[in-house]
Enzyme design. Structure first.
Site, mmCIF file in Angstrom:
data_model
loop_
_atom_site.group_PDB
_atom_site.id
_atom_site.type_symbol
_atom_site.label_atom_id
_atom_site.label_comp_id
_atom_site.label_asym_id
_atom_site.label_seq_id
_atom_site.Cartn_x
_atom_site.Cartn_y
_atom_site.Cartn_z
ATOM 1 N N HIS A 105 0.846 -1.196 0.000
ATOM 2 C CA HIS A 105 0.000 0.000 0.000
ATOM 3 C C HIS A 105 0.877 1.240 0.000
ATOM 4 O O HIS A 105 1.843 1.331 0.748
ATOM 5 C CB HIS A 105 -0.955 0.023 1.190
ATOM 6 N N HIS A 107 0.994 5.022 1.023
ATOM 7 C CA HIS A 107 0.362 6.092 1.794
ATOM 8 C C HIS A 107 0.539 7.378 0.992
ATOM 9 O O HIS A 107 1.679 7.763 0.685
ATOM 10 C CB HIS A 107 1.066 6.304 3.137
HETATM 11 P P1 AMP Z 1 1.255 0.394 7.530
HETATM 12 O O1 AMP Z 1 1.370 0.625 9.007
HETATM 13 O O2 AMP Z 1 2.236 1.131 6.686
HETATM 14 O O3 AMP Z 1 1.206 -1.100 7.211
HETATM 15 O O4 AMP Z 1 -0.145 0.993 7.098
HETATM 16 C C1 AMP Z 1 -1.360 0.388 7.361
HETATM 17 C C2 AMP Z 1 -2.378 1.480 7.417
HETATM 18 O O5 AMP Z 1 -3.664 0.904 7.279
HETATM 19 C C3 AMP Z 1 -2.389 2.268 8.727
HETATM 20 O O6 AMP Z 1 -2.117 3.641 8.445
HETATM 21 C C4 AMP Z 1 -3.798 2.048 9.271
HETATM 22 O O7 AMP Z 1 -4.326 3.186 9.884
HETATM 23 C C5 AMP Z 1 -4.564 1.675 8.017
HETATM 24 N N1 AMP Z 1 -5.730 0.843 8.219
HETATM 25 C C6 AMP Z 1 -5.841 -0.259 9.003
HETATM 26 N N2 AMP Z 1 -7.074 -0.782 8.909
HETATM 27 C C7 AMP Z 1 -7.768 0.007 8.035
HETATM 28 C C8 AMP Z 1 -9.102 -0.012 7.511
HETATM 29 N N3 AMP Z 1 -9.989 -0.956 7.854
HETATM 30 N N4 AMP Z 1 -9.451 0.964 6.643
HETATM 31 C C9 AMP Z 1 -8.572 1.921 6.294
HETATM 32 N N5 AMP Z 1 -7.301 1.987 6.736
HETATM 33 C C10 AMP Z 1 -6.906 1.045 7.593
#
Ligand code: AMP
Ligand code: ZN
Length: 119
Positions: A105, A107
Site C-alpha cells: 500500500h 500512503h
Molecule cells: P502500515 O502501518 O504502513 O502497514 O499501514 C497500514 C495502514 O492501514 C495504517 O495507516 C492504518 O491506519 C490503516 N488501516 C488499518 N485498517 C484500516 C481499515 N480498515 N481501513 C482503512 N485503513 C486502515
C-alpha cells in the site's frame, strides 16, 4: 499462486468489498481509500488489487501495476488539491519501518507541512 487473494489479509477483503472502506478511486488494477487513522488532512491508501507483501515484491512481479499505483496516487493528489503545496508517497516496508498490513500500500499524505526527514 503469487498475487492471489489471501484469506487473512485485511486489504484483500477491502478489494473484495468484504470489509467497508471509504473509497476514493477504483481502477482496473488499483483501489484507493481513506486511511482509518489519518496522519494528515489527506491520507489515502492506494493498493493493488493483487496481493503482494510489499512494494518491492509488487514491483518485481508486476511492474505495470506498480506504475499504475504511482500514477493513481498522483491523480488523487491532484484531485485532492494537495499537489500544489506538495505531498508524500510512503511505502513502509517491514515491521521495523512500521508496516502492519502486509499487502502493498502506498500512503498518500498531504494537506499540511511535511517534515524531512520523517521519523
Ligand atoms: P502500515 O502501518 O504502513 O502497514 O499501514 C497500514 C495502514 O492501514 C495504517 O495507516 C492504518 O491506519 C490503516 N488501516 C488499518 N485498517 C484500516 C481499515 N480498515 N481501513 C482503512 N485503513 C486502515
Ligand atoms: Zn492482500
Amino acid at each position: 499462486m503469487a498475487g492471489e487473494p489471501q484469506a487473512d489479509c485485511l486489504f484483500c477483503k477491502i478489494v473484495a468489498g468484504k470489509v467497508p472502506a471509504t473509497l476514493v478511486k477504483e481502477t482496473e488494477t488499483t483501489v484507493a481509500f481513506r486511511d482509518i487513522n489519518p496522519q494528515a488532512p489527506t491520507h489515502v491508501l492506494v493498493i493493488p488489487r493483487v496481493h503482494y507483501a510489499d512494494a518491492a515484491a509488487l514491483a518485481a512481479a508486476e511492474p505495470v501495476i506498480t506504475a499504475d499505483l504511482l500514477r493513481v496516487a498522483g491523480e488523487i493528489a491532484a484531485e485532492e488539491k494537495i499537489d500544489d503545496h506538495g505531498y508524500r508517497i510512503v511505502f513502509n516496508t517491514g515491521v521495523g519501518a512500521g508496516q502492519t498490513v502486509f499487502h502493498t500500500h502506498a500512503h498518500l499524505l498531504g494537506g499540511r507541512g511535511l517534515q524531512w526527514p520523517p521519523g
